[in-house]
Design an enzyme around this catalytic site. Sequence first.
Site, short mmCIF file in Angstrom:
data_model
loop_
_atom_site.label_atom_id
_atom_site.label_comp_id
_atom_site.label_asym_id
_atom_site.label_seq_id
_atom_site.Cartn_x
_atom_site.Cartn_y
_atom_site.Cartn_z
N LYS A 115 1.12 -1.35 -0.29
CA LYS A 115 -0.26 0.05 -0.14
C LYS A 115 0.88 1.21 0.30
O LYS A 115 2.39 0.76 -0.22
CB LYS A 115 -0.53 0.57 1.49
CG LYS A 115 -2.50 0.92 1.11
CD LYS A 115 -3.60 -0.56 0.48
CE LYS A 115 -4.43 1.09 0.21
NZ LYS A 115 -5.41 0.25 -0.48
P1 NAD Z 1 -13.15 7.65 -3.35
O1 NAD Z 1 -11.62 9.35 -3.14
O2 NAD Z 1 -12.96 7.82 -4.63
O3 NAD Z 1 -14.33 8.33 -2.69
C1 NAD Z 1 -14.32 8.57 -1.04
C2 NAD Z 1 -15.34 9.07 -1.26
O4 NAD Z 1 -16.06 8.88 0.44
C3 NAD Z 1 -15.74 10.39 -1.52
O5 NAD Z 1 -17.67 10.48 -1.79
C4 NAD Z 1 -15.89 11.41 -0.56
O6 NAD Z 1 -17.44 13.04 -0.04
C5 NAD Z 1 -16.24 10.00 1.08
N1 NAD Z 1 -15.92 10.72 2.54
C6 NAD Z 1 -14.82 10.96 2.48
N2 NAD Z 1 -14.78 11.27 4.03
C7 NAD Z 1 -16.06 10.79 4.90
C8 NAD Z 1 -16.78 11.57 5.90
N3 NAD Z 1 -16.09 11.12 6.44
N4 NAD Z 1 -18.04 10.70 5.48
C9 NAD Z 1 -18.64 10.44 4.86
N5 NAD Z 1 -18.32 9.81 3.53
C10 NAD Z 1 -16.96 10.69 3.41
O7 NAD Z 1 -12.06 6.53 -2.99
P2 NAD Z 1 -12.62 4.90 -3.26
O8 NAD Z 1 -11.77 5.04 -4.13
O9 NAD Z 1 -14.40 5.12 -3.73
O10 NAD Z 1 -12.23 4.39 -1.47
C11 NAD Z 1 -13.35 3.86 -1.03
C12 NAD Z 1 -12.99 3.07 0.82
O11 NAD Z 1 -13.06 1.68 -0.36
C13 NAD Z 1 -11.61 3.64 0.51
O12 NAD Z 1 -11.40 2.72 2.20
C14 NAD Z 1 -10.89 2.62 -0.12
O13 NAD Z 1 -9.40 1.77 0.22
C15 NAD Z 1 -11.36 1.24 -0.27
N6 NAD Z 1 -11.34 0.37 -1.61
C16 NAD Z 1 -11.05 1.33 -2.76
C17 NAD Z 1 -11.30 0.55 -4.04
C18 NAD Z 1 -10.63 1.26 -5.66
O14 NAD Z 1 -11.06 0.06 -6.29
N7 NAD Z 1 -10.40 2.16 -5.24
C19 NAD Z 1 -10.90 -0.56 -3.86
C20 NAD Z 1 -10.33 -1.47 -2.28
C21 NAD Z 1 -11.14 -0.89 -1.65
#
Ligand code: NAD
Length: 423
Positions: A115
């Site tokens: 990571k």
């Molecule tokens: P992103 O940046 O695209 O979206 C994050 C979202 O969370 C946004 O809508 C943001 O406004 C919201 N957010 C942030 N702080 C917040 C709060 N305090 N309350 C409510 N909403 C809040 O990120 P992502 O890629 O969608 O990732 C989200 C989660 O999924 C993370 O934990 C990441 O590690 C995990 N994840 C992502 C992927 C991927 O392929 N993108 C894969 C596995 C896991």
Amino acid sequence: MTSESNDENVELVPRSDEIVTMYFREAAEVIGLADSMYEVLETSYRETDVQVPVHCDNGGLRVFRGYRVQHNGARGPYKGGIRYHPAVDISEVRALASLMTWKTALLNLPFGGAKGGVNVDPSELSLRELEALTRRFTQTIGHVLGPYRDIPAPDMNTNSQVMAWLMDAYSARFGYTPSIVTGKPLSMGGAPGREQATGRGVVDVTQRAFERVGRSLDGVRVAIQGFGNVGSWAAREFAARGARIVAVSDVGGGIYNADGIDIDAALAANAVTGSVVGLTEADQLAPGALLVCRCDVLVPAALGEVLNRHNAEDIKAEWIIEAANNPTTPIADKIFNNRGITVVPDVLANGGGVTGSYFEWTQNIQQFTWEEEDFNTRLGKRMRTATDETFDAAAKYGVTPRVAAFAIAIERVATAAKLRGYV
Ligand code: NAD
């Protein structure tokens, strides 16, 4: 250890890496892991901690901290996303790297776990500054990356554009290398289906878990925290498969409609204002209220540790699908278990992302592209298999799906580590 409140009966919340270690140990005990394996599997192989200076538009200089942690590579090249967030620190990155080891093993992908992250609030940077940050970070950690060494991907606040800059910066130094990173734009070797893969995988897993108890997704009430890549694609896919999205939220707040939110309208609002807040056909939710709203399935898809001792007793969902990484603290996990709430763990629930990345990498190194339909079919198959294996192991050992998922993964990594002579 840090604490969640100042009162005397506090839940001492372990650091993120300590939480993963707790889950690791619980599962390791279940499978009777050899003592000699603990140290190798609990600690990172390599931790790179760098300074990332950026020349700002106003002529000043800002210096950020960047990390790349490679946890375990027994089963293949290190694989894991890069996040930009002000809460990023070595403990968080270490925890997420180790989760990637268990996730890739559970999904039976030929990868290890890594990571990366930069401690930065990207909303404070211009596009040019963000590009400069990404290029500098890539240059600084470039020597530990490689298409058969370590392959980054998007995570929180990083997207296909960031991956394109990363690929370009790496290629400038080492020669044209599209397979150095996944989650790229389609025009640069990205795979059709990858952008949607994490959200789609969340729904594949939920649907399979429901099928196993004789239920369908029809009319099931779903609340999703986070409307970014994962949350918004999960919302679309849940709705497409008959579920009713009753609540969604983002960093600005949330919305609730017991009759179901029109996801297309929420996407349109988000595209205009950058938030779902203000959508008129729904009630507005206070921050944090989404997590305790009336629903059948709760999908945290934003930050870590949002389900904790302060709200665990108030959660109304019967199922929690951990689309985010590390969203549940150990005490909340115990409370959910006692209350009969099924928690589908992050290593399984959001494994569609790294599985989609594996498909993209495979296509890049073979220089052979797949149809999106093929991508989705293969993704669904892998997600269903991992779901069955997890719930079968949970029944076999009499443990939670989380402990079962870790147990399967640890066994696979330990076998490879032993065969390679690490222990
Ligand atoms: P992103 O940046 O695209 O979206 C994050 C979202 O969370 C946004 O809508 C943001 O406004 C919201 N957010 C942030 N702080 C917040 C709060 N305090 N309350 C409510 N909403 C809040 O990120 P992502 O890629 O969608 O990732 C989200 C989660 O999924 C993370 O934990 C990441 O590690 C995990 N994840 C992502 C992927 C991927 O392929 N993108 C894969 C596995 C896991």
